[in-house]
Design a protein around this motif. Structure first.
Motif, PDB file in Angstrom:
ATOM      1  N   GLU A  35      31.754 -13.923  89.806  1.00 13.11           N
ATOM      2  CA  GLU A  35      31.037 -12.587  89.546  1.00 13.11           C
ATOM      3  C   GLU A  35      31.706 -11.660  88.832  1.00 13.11           C
ATOM      4  O   GLU A  35      31.141 -10.728  87.931  1.00 13.11           O
ATOM      5  CB  GLU A  35      30.865 -12.216  90.922  1.00 13.11           C
ATOM      6  CG  GLU A  35      29.630 -13.173  91.706  1.00 13.11           C
ATOM      7  CD  GLU A  35      29.255 -12.613  93.131  1.00 13.11           C
ATOM      8  OE1 GLU A  35      29.738 -11.513  93.334  1.00 13.11           O
ATOM      9  OE2 GLU A  35      28.526 -13.281  93.702  1.00 13.11           O
ATOM     10  N   ASN A  36      33.021 -11.320  89.137  1.00 10.88           N
ATOM     11  CA  ASN A  36      33.752 -10.234  88.398  1.00 10.88           C
ATOM     12  C   ASN A  36      34.927 -10.651  87.630  1.00 10.88           C
ATOM     13  O   ASN A  36      35.507  -9.710  86.979  1.00 10.88           O
ATOM     14  CB  ASN A  36      34.393  -9.288  89.470  1.00 10.88           C
ATOM     15  CG  ASN A  36      35.115 -10.120  90.648  1.00 10.88           C
ATOM     16  OD1 ASN A  36      35.689 -11.038  90.247  1.00 10.88           O
ATOM     17  ND2 ASN A  36      34.664  -9.653  92.007  1.00 10.88           N
ATOM     18  N   GLY A  37      35.193 -12.078  87.418  1.00 12.61           N
ATOM     19  CA  GLY A  37      36.426 -12.439  86.640  1.00 12.61           C
ATOM     20  C   GLY A  37      37.917 -12.173  87.134  1.00 12.61           C
ATOM     21  O   GLY A  37      38.571 -12.402  86.349  1.00 12.61           O
ATOM     22  N   ASP A  85      39.989 -12.135  81.683  1.00 11.07           N
ATOM     23  CA  ASP A  85      39.792 -11.587  80.247  1.00 11.07           C
ATOM     24  C   ASP A  85      41.224 -11.101  79.816  1.00 11.07           C
ATOM     25  O   ASP A  85      41.943 -11.468  78.819  1.00 11.07           O
ATOM     26  CB  ASP A  85      38.873 -10.383  79.865  1.00 11.07           C
ATOM     27  CG  ASP A  85      37.361 -11.383  80.045  1.00 11.07           C
ATOM     28  OD1 ASP A  85      37.399 -12.538  79.940  1.00 11.07           O
ATOM     29  OD2 ASP A  85      36.482 -10.570  80.245  1.00 11.07           O
ATOM     30  N   GLN A  93      35.568 -17.896  77.433  1.00 13.20           N
ATOM     31  CA  GLN A  93      34.679 -16.813  77.296  1.00 13.20           C
ATOM     32  C   GLN A  93      33.871 -16.961  78.930  1.00 13.20           C
ATOM     33  O   GLN A  93      32.970 -17.966  78.920  1.00 13.20           O
ATOM     34  CB  GLN A  93      33.669 -16.542  76.412  1.00 13.20           C
ATOM     35  CG  GLN A  93      34.305 -16.015  75.262  1.00 13.20           C
ATOM     36  CD  GLN A  93      33.283 -15.636  74.047  1.00 13.20           C
ATOM     37  OE1 GLN A  93      31.986 -15.238  74.207  1.00 13.20           O
ATOM     38  NE2 GLN A  93      33.631 -15.968  72.695  1.00 13.20           N
ATOM     39  N   SER A  98      31.608 -15.448  80.222  1.00 10.03           N
ATOM     40  CA  SER A  98      30.139 -14.988  80.007  1.00 10.03           C
ATOM     41  C   SER A  98      29.265 -16.259  79.661  1.00 10.03           C
ATOM     42  O   SER A  98      28.152 -16.334  79.840  1.00 10.03           O
ATOM     43  CB  SER A  98      29.880 -14.066  79.032  1.00 10.03           C
ATOM     44  OG  SER A  98      30.318 -14.382  77.693  1.00 10.03           O
ATOM     45  N   LYS A  99      29.903 -17.322  78.975  1.00 10.21           N
ATOM     46  CA  LYS A  99      29.184 -18.522  78.461  1.00 10.21           C
ATOM     47  C   LYS A  99      29.391 -19.773  79.330  1.00 10.21           C
ATOM     48  O   LYS A  99      28.924 -20.727  79.202  1.00 10.21           O
ATOM     49  CB  LYS A  99      29.687 -18.756  76.963  1.00 10.21           C
ATOM     50  CG  LYS A  99      29.301 -17.794  75.986  1.00 10.21           C
ATOM     51  CD  LYS A  99      29.587 -18.200  74.624  1.00 10.21           C
ATOM     52  CE  LYS A  99      29.449 -17.187  73.804  1.00 10.21           C
ATOM     53  NZ  LYS A  99      29.543 -17.677  72.045  1.00 10.21           N
ATOM     54  N   HIS A 157      28.652 -20.380  82.547  1.00 12.20           N
ATOM     55  CA  HIS A 157      27.684 -20.955  83.110  1.00 12.20           C
ATOM     56  C   HIS A 157      26.770 -21.847  82.484  1.00 12.20           C
ATOM     57  O   HIS A 157      26.437 -22.709  82.847  1.00 12.20           O
ATOM     58  CB  HIS A 157      26.727 -19.878  83.829  1.00 12.20           C
ATOM     59  CG  HIS A 157      27.301 -19.233  85.119  1.00 12.20           C
ATOM     60  ND1 HIS A 157      27.555 -19.780  86.249  1.00 12.20           N
ATOM     61  CD2 HIS A 157      27.783 -17.953  85.346  1.00 12.20           C
ATOM     62  CE1 HIS A 157      28.115 -19.078  87.027  1.00 12.20           C
ATOM     63  NE2 HIS A 157      28.519 -17.661  86.488  1.00 12.20           N
TER      64      HIS A 157
END
Length: 291
Positions: A34-36, A58, A81, A83-84, A86
């Motif tokens: 959820e927040n990395g 990150d 990444q 963000s990718k 999932h």
């Protein structure tokens, strides 16, 4: 980040599963999707220290980029990444990448980077992931060496096959292409002419008086006369033409040309001129001529 399995563990806190992972992997980070945010479970890659101020995945990856081989950098950036993830891991439990990382000795070593989805104990939903790194350099080196050996063997076999093919298409006496060679290259020339909308020019020559030369001067002289015709035809033909011995005293030149090309006349004139010069200077009791 929730505590429990995804906390920062001391050696005494590691359970059997975590100890097994520690024995295989140089680096294990627990990442909250959820927040990395990331926590270290185990980090001992070449005695590197996990930076205390790095609490986001990150930021960790930005620092790790400095150790990635330039040829692997683009793929590495794409791989990490979150963000990718999932989308990339849909239907998969893990995702792996092999790349080279710089060690403290200044040498690049092959590493396997792995993302593994982990279920939350409370709801059995894949929410968090482990990011793990292990050294596969020796295995990769053995694989590369085996591939290089196989490639060398394939090239050797290909060279042998090419040599055998060339031998099967070549006339032993004249080193021109034989009848099989004419058929082999003829198919290619037909395809080329069709694709380019051009014509195939065919020049046919027949050695005159071969039987007379064999009977009066011997078959060695007959063979020499055949080689003379072959040599002069090769000189007269352009480099892109296919020159063949199609029979005992029969020869053919094939070439793809434009319909209005002057090359056919040039070949004929060159061949006639060369044969006249040969007969004038050979000093033989017979002349080598062709129809």
């Amino acid at each position: 980040m929730r505590r429990g399995f995804f906390g920062v563990f001391s050696y005494q806190q590691l359970n059997a599963r975590e100890l097994a992972l520690q024995s295989v992997y140089y680096l294990i980070l627990a990442i909250h999707m959820e927040n990395g945010h990331c926590n270290r479970i185990y980090f001992n890659y070449d005695k590197h220290q996990f930076p205390a101020d790095v609490q986001h995945f990150d930021v960790f990856c930005q620092r790790l980029e400095k150790e990635v081989h330039p040829e692997d950098l683009e793929e590495f950036r794409e791989f990490v990444q979150l963000s990718k993830l999932h989308q990339q891991m849909a239907g998969k439990k893990d995702l792996m990448l092999e790349c080279r990382l710089l060690d403290r000795s200044g040498e690049y070593r092959w590493m396997e980077l792995v993302f593994i989805r982990v279920k939350e104990p409370e709801n059995e939903v894949y929410e968090d992931i482990l990011f793990m790194v292990r050294d596969i350099h020796e295995r990769k080196q053995r694989t590369v060496e085996a591939l290089e050996e196989n490639q060398a063997l394939i090239m050797q076999l290909q060279g042998n096959n090419d040599a055998l093919l060339e031998q099967s298409l070549t006339d032993e006496l004249t080193q021109l292409y034989n009848r099989k060679g004419m058929a082999f290259f003829g198919i290619r020339l037909l395809r080329e002419a069709k694709e380019k909308g051009r014509c195939i020019y065919t020049f046919v020559a027949d050695l005159n008086g071969l039987k007379s030369i064999n009977d009066n001067c011997g078959h060695r002289e007959g063979d020499q006369a055949i080689r003379v015709i072959a040599r002069q035809l090769t000189k007269a033909a352009p480099d892109y033409a296919v020159v063949c011995r199609t029979g005992g005293d029969e020869f053919t030149i094939m070439a793809v040309l434009d319909a209005d090309s002057t090359v056919p006349e040039e070949i004929e004139c060159s061949f006639v001129r060369q044969m006249e010069e040969y007969n004038r200077t050979s000093g033989l009791p017979y002349q080598v001529k062709a129809s």
